[in-house]
Design a protein around this motif. Structure first.
Motif, PDB file in Angstrom:
ATOM      1  N   MET A   1       9.579   5.169  22.005  1.00  0.00           N
ATOM      2  CA  MET A   1       9.321   3.792  22.027  1.00  0.00           C
ATOM      3  C   MET A   1       8.717   3.591  20.434  1.00  0.00           C
ATOM      4  O   MET A   1       8.093   4.147  20.321  1.00  0.00           O
ATOM      5  N   THR A   2       9.360   2.606  19.663  1.00  0.00           N
ATOM      6  CA  THR A   2       8.800   2.215  18.271  1.00  0.00           C
ATOM      7  C   THR A   2       7.977   1.151  18.592  1.00  0.00           C
ATOM      8  O   THR A   2       8.143   0.290  19.130  1.00  0.00           O
ATOM      9  N   LEU A   3       6.702   1.237  17.859  1.00  0.00           N
ATOM     10  CA  LEU A   3       5.673   0.291  17.904  1.00  0.00           C
ATOM     11  C   LEU A   3       6.179  -0.959  16.932  1.00  0.00           C
ATOM     12  O   LEU A   3       6.680  -0.740  15.906  1.00  0.00           O
ATOM     13  N   SER A   4       5.691  -2.024  17.433  1.00  0.00           N
ATOM     14  CA  SER A   4       5.933  -3.281  16.380  1.00  0.00           C
ATOM     15  C   SER A   4       5.084  -3.060  15.220  1.00  0.00           C
ATOM     16  O   SER A   4       3.873  -2.514  15.481  1.00  0.00           O
ATOM     17  N   PRO A   5       5.207  -3.895  14.303  1.00  0.00           N
ATOM     18  CA  PRO A   5       4.294  -3.650  13.114  1.00  0.00           C
ATOM     19  C   PRO A   5       3.015  -4.166  13.476  1.00  0.00           C
ATOM     20  O   PRO A   5       1.891  -3.262  13.032  1.00  0.00           O
ATOM     21  N   GLY A   6       2.665  -5.006  14.268  1.00  0.00           N
ATOM     22  CA  GLY A   6       1.463  -5.509  14.695  1.00  0.00           C
ATOM     23  C   GLY A   6       0.790  -4.555  15.579  1.00  0.00           C
ATOM     24  O   GLY A   6      -0.463  -4.096  15.308  1.00  0.00           O
ATOM     25  N   ALA A   7       1.723  -3.867  16.555  1.00  0.00           N
ATOM     26  CA  ALA A   7       1.116  -2.724  17.355  1.00  0.00           C
ATOM     27  C   ALA A   7       0.761  -1.701  16.500  1.00  0.00           C
ATOM     28  O   ALA A   7      -0.200  -0.885  16.929  1.00  0.00           O
ATOM     29  N   LEU A   8       1.289  -1.204  15.636  1.00  0.00           N
ATOM     30  CA  LEU A   8       1.029  -0.271  14.654  1.00  0.00           C
ATOM     31  C   LEU A   8      -0.359  -0.445  14.117  1.00  0.00           C
ATOM     32  O   LEU A   8      -1.220   0.430  13.886  1.00  0.00           O
ATOM     33  N   LEU A   9      -0.278  -1.470  13.428  1.00  0.00           N
ATOM     34  CA  LEU A   9      -1.712  -1.844  12.666  1.00  0.00           C
ATOM     35  C   LEU A   9      -2.722  -2.041  13.633  1.00  0.00           C
ATOM     36  O   LEU A   9      -4.133  -1.427  13.484  1.00  0.00           O
ATOM     37  N   ARG A  10      -2.849  -2.378  15.059  1.00  0.00           N
ATOM     38  CA  ARG A  10      -3.564  -2.144  16.163  1.00  0.00           C
ATOM     39  C   ARG A  10      -3.889  -0.990  16.335  1.00  0.00           C
ATOM     40  O   ARG A  10      -5.355  -0.270  16.367  1.00  0.00           O
ATOM     41  N   ALA A  11      -3.187  -0.302  16.309  1.00  0.00           N
ATOM     42  CA  ALA A  11      -3.431   1.455  16.779  1.00  0.00           C
ATOM     43  C   ALA A  11      -3.984   1.992  15.798  1.00  0.00           C
ATOM     44  O   ALA A  11      -4.983   2.892  16.075  1.00  0.00           O
ATOM     45  N   ARG A  12      -3.665   1.832  14.588  1.00  0.00           N
ATOM     46  CA  ARG A  12      -4.458   2.322  13.440  1.00  0.00           C
ATOM     47  C   ARG A  12      -5.918   1.824  13.494  1.00  0.00           C
ATOM     48  O   ARG A  12      -6.852   2.586  12.807  1.00  0.00           O
ATOM     49  N   LEU A  13      -6.214   0.733  13.432  1.00  0.00           N
ATOM     50  CA  LEU A  13      -7.527  -0.098  13.475  1.00  0.00           C
ATOM     51  C   LEU A  13      -8.540   0.693  14.564  1.00  0.00           C
ATOM     52  O   LEU A  13      -9.871   0.719  14.317  1.00  0.00           O
ATOM     53  N   GLN A  14      -7.663   1.246  15.638  1.00  0.00           N
ATOM     54  CA  GLN A  14      -8.583   2.007  16.397  1.00  0.00           C
ATOM     55  C   GLN A  14      -9.416   3.309  16.056  1.00  0.00           C
ATOM     56  O   GLN A  14     -10.323   3.623  16.420  1.00  0.00           O
ATOM     57  N   LYS A  15      -8.630   3.589  15.167  1.00  0.00           N
ATOM     58  CA  LYS A  15      -9.300   4.989  14.250  1.00  0.00           C
ATOM     59  C   LYS A  15     -10.346   4.586  13.379  1.00  0.00           C
ATOM     60  O   LYS A  15     -11.052   5.729  12.681  1.00  0.00           O
ATOM     61  N   GLY A  16     -10.582   3.522  13.168  1.00  0.00           N
ATOM     62  CA  GLY A  16     -11.730   3.283  12.055  1.00  0.00           C
ATOM     63  C   GLY A  16     -11.273   2.473  10.911  1.00  0.00           C
ATOM     64  O   GLY A  16     -10.021   2.052  10.695  1.00  0.00           O
ATOM     65  N   LEU A  17     -12.134   2.452   9.689  1.00  0.00           N
ATOM     66  CA  LEU A  17     -11.860   1.870   8.600  1.00  0.00           C
ATOM     67  C   LEU A  17     -10.562   1.951   7.974  1.00  0.00           C
ATOM     68  O   LEU A  17     -10.064   2.900   7.841  1.00  0.00           O
ATOM     69  N   LEU A  18      -9.961   0.847   7.731  1.00  0.00           N
ATOM     70  CA  LEU A  18      -8.662   0.648   7.031  1.00  0.00           C
ATOM     71  C   LEU A  18      -8.751   0.005   5.616  1.00  0.00           C
ATOM     72  O   LEU A  18      -9.273  -1.313   5.493  1.00  0.00           O
ATOM     73  N   VAL A  19      -8.370   0.742   4.775  1.00  0.00           N
ATOM     74  CA  VAL A  19      -8.428   0.076   3.180  1.00  0.00           C
ATOM     75  C   VAL A  19      -7.068  -0.249   2.905  1.00  0.00           C
ATOM     76  O   VAL A  19      -6.002   0.638   3.115  1.00  0.00           O
ATOM     77  N   LEU A  20      -6.731  -1.508   2.642  1.00  0.00           N
ATOM     78  CA  LEU A  20      -5.661  -2.255   2.223  1.00  0.00           C
ATOM     79  C   LEU A  20      -5.365  -2.566   1.125  1.00  0.00           C
ATOM     80  O   LEU A  20      -6.389  -3.302   0.585  1.00  0.00           O
ATOM     81  N   PRO A  21      -4.754  -1.762   0.193  1.00  0.00           N
ATOM     82  CA  PRO A  21      -4.588  -2.320  -1.298  1.00  0.00           C
ATOM     83  C   PRO A  21      -3.745  -3.211  -1.348  1.00  0.00           C
ATOM     84  O   PRO A  21      -2.610  -3.611  -0.689  1.00  0.00           O
ATOM     85  N   GLY A  22      -3.966  -4.031  -2.367  1.00  0.00           N
ATOM     86  CA  GLY A  22      -3.195  -5.488  -2.542  1.00  0.00           C
ATOM     87  C   GLY A  22      -1.629  -4.989  -3.257  1.00  0.00           C
ATOM     88  O   GLY A  22      -2.019  -4.167  -4.049  1.00  0.00           O
ATOM     89  N   VAL A  23      -0.587  -5.601  -2.794  1.00  0.00           N
ATOM     90  CA  VAL A  23       0.694  -5.203  -3.239  1.00  0.00           C
ATOM     91  C   VAL A  23       1.278  -6.629  -3.597  1.00  0.00           C
ATOM     92  O   VAL A  23       0.991  -7.580  -2.945  1.00  0.00           O
ATOM     93  N   PHE A  24       2.311  -6.841  -4.593  1.00  0.00           N
ATOM     94  CA  PHE A  24       2.608  -7.989  -4.690  1.00  0.00           C
ATOM     95  C   PHE A  24       4.380  -8.061  -4.667  1.00  0.00           C
ATOM     96  O   PHE A  24       5.131  -8.965  -4.798  1.00  0.00           O
ATOM     97  N   ASN A  25       4.926  -6.771  -4.580  1.00  0.00           N
ATOM     98  CA  ASN A  25       6.510  -6.889  -4.364  1.00  0.00           C
ATOM     99  C   ASN A  25       6.539  -5.427  -3.676  1.00  0.00           C
ATOM    100  O   ASN A  25       5.745  -4.594  -3.577  1.00  0.00           O
TER     101      ASN A  25
END
Ligand SMILES: C[C@](O)(C(=O)O)[C@H](CC(=O)O)C(=O)O
Length: 291
Positions: free
Chosen positions: A1-25
């Motif tokens: 089963m593939t996770l939705s983008p939101g579910a993927l994000l939530r799963a990753r957040l369970q593991k601790g700090l998430l650093v998100l670099p800004g992108v624009f394209n």
């Protein structure tokens, strides 16, 4: 089963700090993915400045932002959170924004409580809407998502308008309204980040933008205070712009790019990033299949 983008994000957040670099394209998204980031932040300032050549004062439209989000989300396998400004209007506009951003393949977005037209969060002269209006926008956003995992972040700009206490009070109301996380914008010291985190027990996002009101802290320091996400929304943008200006000046002055070659991404590096070989292989396979 593939996770939705939101579910993927939530799963990753369970593991601790998430650093998100800004992108624009899409291409900056590919670069951030290549160097190993696990999630991305689509900056409203970055898209407005780069796509329109205009300041971040609510000039970008929902359609333009959603289109850019679609390019970015399609280019990478990572969850992407986007800046949805004020939701481009009132509650019904917010609902449509959530639908469009979710359909674009994003993992989540943040909505802010500024009056329209919004300003960069780190400039003076901002104004905020009454908390109850923002609460309605959050309720509209919660109802509008079709995937319950789609991550809704409420940003409050109240700190530099009414002070930290109001920012904290608003955060509580926004969480009660259904926000998944809080983004306290333009806090002015480490102590303020600490106070905020102690008062709000929910996922928190810190904004580490440059030349603004917030002092520079390392991502790890935010993690120690209880923040789960840290965005660096304009870091790559500012460095790229500086480098591009230097390159253009050199080119203008000397009439040759030769002194710049060792500062360039090579053709080979670019093609690797773009997975050029995969396109050629596909083309060949189709041609061979047809013969
Ligand atoms: C986070 C932000 O909303 C953005 O658009 O990326 C901006 C960043 C900036 O202007 O430096 C903000 O903080 O308002």
């Amino acid at each position: 089963m593939t996770l939705s983008p939101g579910a993927l994000l939530r799963a990753r957040l369970q593991k601790g700090l998430l650093v998100l670099p800004g992108v624009f394209n899409a291409i900056t998204a590919l670069l951030a993915e290549q160097v190993g980031f696990e999630a991305l932040y689509l900056s409203g300032a970055g898209v407005t400045n780069s796509l329109l050549g205009m300041p971040d004062i609510a000039l970008i439209t929902l359609t333009e932002m959603a289109q850019q989000a679609r390019y970015v989300a399609r280019a990478v396998k990572l969850p992407v959170i986007a800046d949805a400004d004020t939701g481009y209007g009132e509650v019904l506009n917010v609902a449509r924004t959530v639908e469009e951003f979710e359909q674009a393949g994003l993992a989540g977005l943040h909505l802010e409580d500024q009056v329209a037209p919004k300003r960069c969060g780190h400039l003076d002269g901002k104004q905020v809407i009454p908390a109850e209006e923002m609460v309605k926008k959050i309720r509209a956003a919660v109802r509008a998502r079709s995937d319950p995992s789609f991550f809704l972040i409420a940003r409050t700009d109240a700190r530099s308008v009414n002070g930290l206490e109001d920012a904290i009070a608003r955060a509580k109301r926004y969480l009660d309204a259904g926000a998944d996380a809080i983004f306290p914008e333009s806090l002015q010291s480490r102590a303020e980040f600490e106070t905020f985190a102690k008062a709000i027990s929910a996922p928190l996002l810190a904004n580490m933008t440059e030349f603004g009101k917030t002092p520079y802290l390392r991502a790890q320091e935010f993690a120690e205070m209880g923040y789960i996400m840290v965005i660096f929304p304009m870091t790559a943008f500012r460095v790229m712009m500086h480098a591009a200006r230097e390159a253009l000046r050199t080119l203008k002055e000397t009439g040759t790019q030769q002194s710049l070659l060792d500062r360039m991404q090579t053709r080979k590096e670019l093609y690797e990033l773009l997975r050029y070989a995969d396109y050629e292989r596909l083309d060949r396979e189709i041609a061979e299949g047809d013969s």
